[in-house]
Design a protein around this motif. Sequence first.
Motif, PDB file in Angstrom:
ATOM      1  N   ASN A   1       0.815  -1.225   0.000  1.00  0.00           N
ATOM      2  CA  ASN A   1       0.000   0.000   0.000  1.00  0.00           C
ATOM      3  C   ASN A   1       0.843   1.268   0.000  1.00  0.00           C
ATOM      4  OD1 ASN A   1      -2.519  -1.421   0.137  1.00  0.00           O
ATOM      5  ND2 ASN A   1      -2.106  -1.835   2.303  1.00  0.00           N
ATOM      6  N   LEU A   2       2.171   1.107   0.134  1.00  0.00           N
ATOM      7  CA  LEU A   2       3.051   2.274   0.180  1.00  0.00           C
ATOM      8  C   LEU A   2       3.611   2.658  -1.188  1.00  0.00           C
ATOM      9  CD1 LEU A   2       5.152   1.463   3.405  1.00  0.00           C
ATOM     10  CD2 LEU A   2       3.133   2.940   3.208  1.00  0.00           C
ATOM     11  N   VAL A   3       3.338   1.837  -2.208  1.00  0.00           N
ATOM     12  CA  VAL A   3       3.949   2.066  -3.527  1.00  0.00           C
ATOM     13  C   VAL A   3       3.694   3.484  -4.049  1.00  0.00           C
ATOM     14  CG1 VAL A   3       3.996   1.331  -5.950  1.00  0.00           C
ATOM     15  CG2 VAL A   3       3.967  -0.386  -4.115  1.00  0.00           C
ATOM     16  N   PRO A   4       2.457   3.992  -4.051  1.00  0.00           N
ATOM     17  CA  PRO A   4       2.248   5.366  -4.567  1.00  0.00           C
ATOM     18  C   PRO A   4       2.995   6.420  -3.753  1.00  0.00           C
ATOM     19  CG  PRO A   4       0.164   4.183  -4.411  1.00  0.00           C
ATOM     20  CD  PRO A   4       1.173   3.352  -3.686  1.00  0.00           C
TER      21      PRO A   4
ATOM     22  N   LEU B   1      11.847  -2.952  -2.666  1.00  0.00           N
ATOM     23  CA  LEU B   1      10.755  -2.181  -3.270  1.00  0.00           C
ATOM     24  C   LEU B   1      11.193  -0.742  -3.537  1.00  0.00           C
ATOM     25  CD1 LEU B   1       7.765  -2.048  -4.128  1.00  0.00           C
ATOM     26  CD2 LEU B   1       7.216  -1.418  -1.762  1.00  0.00           C
ATOM     27  N   GLU B   2      11.888  -0.122  -2.594  1.00  0.00           N
ATOM     28  CA  GLU B   2      12.425   1.239  -2.797  1.00  0.00           C
ATOM     29  C   GLU B   2      13.278   1.308  -4.050  1.00  0.00           C
ATOM     30  OE1 GLU B   2      14.192   3.602   0.528  1.00  0.00           O
ATOM     31  OE2 GLU B   2      13.686   1.810   1.682  1.00  0.00           O
ATOM     32  N   MET B   3      14.156   0.310  -4.217  1.00  0.00           N
ATOM     33  CA  MET B   3      15.062   0.307  -5.359  1.00  0.00           C
ATOM     34  C   MET B   3      14.296   0.207  -6.671  1.00  0.00           C
ATOM     35  SD  MET B   3      18.043  -2.247  -3.934  1.00  0.00           S
ATOM     36  CE  MET B   3      18.426  -2.260  -2.182  1.00  0.00           C
ATOM     37  N   LEU B   4      13.316  -0.703  -6.726  1.00  0.00           N
ATOM     38  CA  LEU B   4      12.521  -0.860  -7.953  1.00  0.00           C
ATOM     39  C   LEU B   4      11.796   0.435  -8.315  1.00  0.00           C
ATOM     40  CD1 LEU B   4      10.952  -4.373  -7.252  1.00  0.00           C
ATOM     41  CD2 LEU B   4      12.568  -3.837  -9.089  1.00  0.00           C
ATOM     42  N   ILE B   5      11.183   1.053  -7.325  1.00  0.00           N
ATOM     43  CA  ILE B   5      10.413   2.274  -7.579  1.00  0.00           C
ATOM     44  C   ILE B   5      11.327   3.413  -8.012  1.00  0.00           C
ATOM     45  CG2 ILE B   5       8.979   4.045  -6.490  1.00  0.00           C
ATOM     46  CD1 ILE B   5       7.812   1.801  -4.711  1.00  0.00           C
TER      47      ILE B   5
ATOM     48  N   TRP C   1       1.644  -1.982  -7.148  1.00  0.00           N
ATOM     49  CA  TRP C   1       2.358  -3.123  -6.559  1.00  0.00           C
ATOM     50  C   TRP C   1       2.530  -4.241  -7.590  1.00  0.00           C
ATOM     51  CZ3 TRP C   1       5.110  -4.815  -2.528  1.00  0.00           C
ATOM     52  CH2 TRP C   1       5.142  -6.188  -2.253  1.00  0.00           C
ATOM     53  N   ALA C   2       1.472  -4.542  -8.341  1.00  0.00           N
ATOM     54  CA  ALA C   2       1.549  -5.611  -9.341  1.00  0.00           C
ATOM     55  C   ALA C   2       2.633  -5.311 -10.375  1.00  0.00           C
ATOM     56  CB  ALA C   2       0.190  -5.786 -10.024  1.00  0.00           C
ATOM     57  N   GLN C   3       2.770  -4.047 -10.761  1.00  0.00           N
ATOM     58  CA  GLN C   3       3.786  -3.685 -11.755  1.00  0.00           C
ATOM     59  C   GLN C   3       5.196  -3.868 -11.212  1.00  0.00           C
ATOM     60  OE1 GLN C   3       2.285   0.256 -12.561  1.00  0.00           O
ATOM     61  NE2 GLN C   3       1.284  -0.380 -14.465  1.00  0.00           N
ATOM     62  N   THR C   4       5.394  -3.606  -9.915  1.00  0.00           N
ATOM     63  CA  THR C   4       6.736  -3.808  -9.341  1.00  0.00           C
ATOM     64  C   THR C   4       7.118  -5.284  -9.334  1.00  0.00           C
ATOM     65  OG1 THR C   4       5.998  -4.023  -7.020  1.00  0.00           O
ATOM     66  CG2 THR C   4       6.450  -1.796  -7.845  1.00  0.00           C
ATOM     67  N   LYS C   5       6.113  -6.173  -9.428  1.00  0.00           N
ATOM     68  CA  LYS C   5       6.379  -7.607  -9.480  1.00  0.00           C
ATOM     69  C   LYS C   5       6.588  -8.101 -10.903  1.00  0.00           C
ATOM     70  CE  LYS C   5       6.267  -8.140  -5.126  1.00  0.00           C
ATOM     71  NZ  LYS C   5       7.550  -8.431  -4.433  1.00  0.00           N
ATOM     72  N   ASN C   6       6.558  -7.185 -11.846  1.00  0.00           N
ATOM     73  CA  ASN C   6       6.704  -7.549 -13.258  1.00  0.00           C
ATOM     74  C   ASN C   6       7.852  -6.759 -13.884  1.00  0.00           C
ATOM     75  OD1 ASN C   6       5.996  -8.898 -15.641  1.00  0.00           O
ATOM     76  ND2 ASN C   6       4.616  -7.256 -16.279  1.00  0.00           N
ATOM     77  N   MET C   7       8.980  -6.757 -13.187  1.00  0.00           N
ATOM     78  CA  MET C   7      10.162  -6.011 -13.639  1.00  0.00           C
ATOM     79  C   MET C   7      11.366  -6.955 -13.659  1.00  0.00           C
ATOM     80  SD  MET C   7       9.738  -2.483 -11.423  1.00  0.00           S
ATOM     81  CE  MET C   7       8.382  -1.320 -11.681  1.00  0.00           C
ATOM     82  N   ALA C   8      11.337  -7.949 -14.549  1.00  0.00           N
ATOM     83  CA  ALA C   8      12.340  -9.019 -14.544  1.00  0.00           C
ATOM     84  C   ALA C   8      13.760  -8.492 -14.755  1.00  0.00           C
ATOM     85  CB  ALA C   8      11.995 -10.054 -15.610  1.00  0.00           C
TER      86      ALA C   8
END
Length: 465
Positions: A138-141, A420-424, A320-327
Amino acid sequence: MGDLILYIFFSLVAILSFMLLKKPQQRANLPPGSMGWPYIGETLRLYSQNPDVFFSTRQRRYGEIVKTHILGCPCVMLASPEAAWFVLVTQAHLFKPTYPPSKEQLIGRWALFFHQGSYHLQMRKLVQGSLSLDVIRNLVPDIGAIAAACLESWSGGHVISTFHELKKFTFDVAILTIFGNLDTWNKEQLKENYFILDKGYNSFPTSLPGTLFSKSASARRRLSKILSSIIKERKEERSVQKGLLGCLLNSRDENGQILTDDQIADNIIGVLFAAQDTTASMLTWILKYIHDDPKLLAATRCEQKAIYKSNGGGNQPLTWAQTKNMAVTQKVIMESLRMASIISFTYREAVDDVYYKGYLIPKGWKVLPMFRNIHHNPDFFSDPYKFDPSRFEAGPLKPNTFMPFGTGVHSCPGNEVAKLEMLIFIHYAVTKFRWEVVGSKTNGVQYQPFPVPEKGLPAKFWKEC
């Protein structure tokens, strides 16, 4: 002159007598290695050269179990996955976490990583609960908004110290995960005093006025007052509290006891410390690695641009779903964690005489599982000093050869939010900005104490049209 000769003679006799009185088994079974000079040991050698060189030369000469003497303490360095697992997992009860008293003074004696047993278990569950996947999704945005604002402040082509600026980003994210919403005044007061504390954290611990350590200790006292005020205010609100602070305020032990304000404050500062420099260091390396490899940068940008376009060109927030689709980006992060090895080793102390593979680790000796050596071992990673994210496509790694967040009961409880911080951050950096490293031909490394590119990676950022 004669007195000096007699003093040296009797000193040598005393040392020889002590060695002869020691148990023959203990003398014979200590690991190989050099203890260096009396008291100083090999401290000067460690801090006068690249730590990679210090540890790797000893490993080549003596093997994967090496004795040494650092910062006034006899130590055993262990550089195999089996040894790290032995110390940190299967026989963890024989090795306690150990930190210099000055570190405990600045962070706070109730911080979870200074403890073992039931209190450590209680605090670890609280920290992990506040940073669970169900919470951080829930913190992604909000993290995305912090990343975008941070990068926007860098744009314009002026030179910045990337590491220094990223510390502000990771601090703001840590504040978000700890407090949820926090008013600007308290946030700025926490930031100002925490940065003073951080600056003197690794300085020589002297209380003389004007020293870095003295300034850090004063800042720590001010932080306690600020946190006490926030804690009091949150208690009076009697509303549902979110974030780590909410978990700490609502906690009860098996006897129904609540945490004291000191326990809450110490663990908040401990989490701030654990969350800031390590993630900022890692992001600095990632920006350097993909900058230095145009093909990798293009592949990362292509992946992230597709997500950016699906969000209406950035009109909708990252999900959140998009952060899980960053191979591609995931592999970049994994290889950066291996290559940079921000946590080069961890400190433990033997609570009793321990035998490992025929060698004695005496009670009270420090034990250093060497993550960096394991991550750079060619037996586990081919061409280990080459940055190659594709190595994480080849299937599962050999057990315990990749431990960027440690392992066992004292592994990093915030590793998911860090990733998660790094991906964002990477998403916003490569889709909306371009950057140029200043002095990119130099590949120097500074240790402060975490390894970062020389001078914090000076760079210029511009917003993409």
